[in-house]
Design an enzyme around this catalytic site. Structure first.
Site, PDB file in Angstrom:
ATOM      1  N   SER A 175       0.717  -1.067  -0.031  1.00  0.00           N
ATOM      2  CA  SER A 175       0.120  -0.030   0.073  1.00  0.00           C
ATOM      3  C   SER A 175       0.890   1.262   0.152  1.00  0.00           C
ATOM      4  O   SER A 175       1.738   1.485  -0.921  1.00  0.00           O
ATOM      5  CB  SER A 175      -0.938  -0.115   1.145  1.00  0.00           C
ATOM      6  OG  SER A 175      -2.172   0.930   1.046  1.00  0.00           O
ATOM      7  N   ASP A 217      -9.476  -4.266  -5.183  1.00  0.00           N
ATOM      8  CA  ASP A 217      -8.598  -3.317  -4.568  1.00  0.00           C
ATOM      9  C   ASP A 217      -8.771  -1.806  -5.518  1.00  0.00           C
ATOM     10  O   ASP A 217      -8.501  -2.001  -6.550  1.00  0.00           O
ATOM     11  CB  ASP A 217      -7.153  -3.660  -4.448  1.00  0.00           C
ATOM     12  CG  ASP A 217      -6.163  -2.595  -3.647  1.00  0.00           C
ATOM     13  OD1 ASP A 217      -6.594  -1.726  -3.214  1.00  0.00           O
ATOM     14  OD2 ASP A 217      -4.995  -2.925  -3.698  1.00  0.00           O
ATOM     15  N   HIS A 265      -7.335  -5.718  -0.678  1.00  0.00           N
ATOM     16  CA  HIS A 265      -6.354  -4.943  -0.176  1.00  0.00           C
ATOM     17  C   HIS A 265      -6.170  -5.449   1.439  1.00  0.00           C
ATOM     18  O   HIS A 265      -7.050  -5.419   1.991  1.00  0.00           O
ATOM     19  CB  HIS A 265      -6.723  -3.517  -0.075  1.00  0.00           C
ATOM     20  CG  HIS A 265      -5.787  -2.554   0.115  1.00  0.00           C
ATOM     21  ND1 HIS A 265      -4.773  -1.940  -0.650  1.00  0.00           N
ATOM     22  CD2 HIS A 265      -5.292  -1.734   1.375  1.00  0.00           C
ATOM     23  CE1 HIS A 265      -4.003  -1.302  -0.094  1.00  0.00           C
ATOM     24  NE2 HIS A 265      -4.179  -1.063   1.055  1.00  0.00           N
TER      25      HIS A 265
END
Length: 391
Positions: free
Chosen positions: A175, A331, A361
């Site tokens: 991320s 995601d 995610h």
């Protein structure tokens, strides 16, 4: 009257969705007015850390001592790090991975990632350095990036004293950490052997990519379009007053939408086979709108490659280290990672894609513990095998 099983439509949009979006933004703005940017403060950070640590390990206090690892916290050139050294790895030329945790540059910590970094150290047989970089909004861009760069340079420059092989240093993160991995890889092209960005966020130019549209609130409690944007705003020190404009792509002027920068993230790079919604597979981007004043105000930030690693010409990608791009189908950041893969491939860089169509995610957390997911197990297994083979 609204029929049972149906939601009233308003202006062609789902009313429940409108209320959800409105409530999410109101909560964020309410906290922001009290100085809690995006809900981030010392107490909320600690609460989220404990909650996630419990979900991942089964205990709010984590995993405790490990007889297979020497684990210690220290400082590398002013930056806090946690080091994991396999006790049976006696060589003076050990491979190493520098890991940058996720959490939108604002949340989470090396503690939350302890299970994953332990597993990587033991299963690959390498030293892992988990970086405790300073976080936004207190420390906005470029501070988190600079901390990660400083810690990574320390590992390379002090390889002898760390008993690490300087030619076998990899970097990774998920991320926001994936973003930091891409940015550090660009700054240390010749010094890093492998870069592993895991579902990275790589641009604030276009928040109307197919993955943002398909997945903006697909899994409640995970990453949404609104939450991801607040992280970008914290990191870029950009006002929350612009949330609606940026979500609708009004933050870029017509001139910017028709510029070379727009081509860096254009639909030409989309991988149609990974877009679930047929109507989104052949998107056409309108350019005749945007707020010029806002665009001029923030474009220096959003076009900065350290802030938005996709905002560079293809030639800049050519000599990047071997890159393993990991992406998830469910995601909002899916297309950022896929565009990055496509552009590196076009530039002639050595790059491999690991796409998990059923992935979400945060899945890299859930490879073990009380809540394992098959896709998380598979993603971790694949990453371990890649690193064992290539590092």
């Amino acid at each position: 009257m609204v029929q049972k099983g149906h939601k009233k439509k308003e202006g062609g949009k789902d009313l429940g969705k409108l209320i959800h979006d409105h409530d999410a933004k109101l909560k964020i703005l309410y906290l922001n007015n009290f100085g809690v940017h995006g809900g981030v403060c010392k107490f909320t950070r600690k609460g989220v850390d404990m909650m996630l640590t419990t979900l991942i390990t089964g205990s709010p206090f984590g995993l405790g001592a490990d007889p297979e690892l020497k684990i210690y916290d220290t400082v590398f050139d002013g930056v806090g790090v946690r080091v994991y050294e396999p006790v049976n790895l006696k060589s003076n030329k050990r491979p190493a991975l520098v890991y940058y945790h996720g959490g939108g540059w604002s949340w989470l910590s090396v503690d939350v990632y302890d299970g994953a970094t332990r597993a990587l150290a033991k299963r690959v047989g390498m030293v892992v350095v988990s970086v405790s970089y300073r976080q936004s909004p207190e420390h906005p861009h470029p501070i988190p990036f600079e901390d990660c760069l400083t810690a990574t340079k320390y590992v390379v420059n002090n390889a002898k004293s760390l008993h690490v092989d300087p030619s076998r240093v990899a970097i990774s993160g998920d991320s926001a950490g994936g973003h930091l991995s891409a940015a550090v890889a660009m700054a240390m092209k010749k010094e890093i052997k492998i870069s592993v960005p895991i579902y990275p966020c790589l641009q604030l130019f276009d928040l109307q990519t197919p993955s943002y549209i398909e997945n903006k609130d697909y899994i409640p409690g995970m990453l949404t379009d609104v939450s991801m944007l607040t992280y970008w705003l914290n990191y870029g020190n950009i006002s929350y007053n612009y949330i609606d404009d940026i979500l609708a792509n009004r933050h870029t002027s017509q001139k910017l939408k028709e510029s070379l920068y727009a081509k860096y993230v254009s639909p030409d790079w989309y991988m149609k086979e990974h877009i679930r919604t047929p109507s989104l597979r052949n998107m056409k981007k309108e350019t005749n709108f945007g707020k010029t004043e806002l665009s001029n105000q923030i474009q220096e930030t959003i076009l900065n490659p350290d802030f938005s690693p996709l905002m560079v010409p293809d030639v800049k990608f050519k000599d990047l280290p071997l890159t393993y791009v990991l992406t998830a189908g469910y995601d909002v950041l899916r297309d950022d990672g896929l565009i990055y893969y496509q552009r590196l491939k076009k530039a002639g860089a050595k790059v491999q894609l690991a796409h998990y169509s059923e992935g979400f995610h945060g899945m890299i957390f859930f490879f073990d513990g009380p809540m394992p997911f098959q896709v998380g197990i598979r993603a971790m297994n694949d990453l371990v095998e890649f690193l064992k083979k290539n590092l």
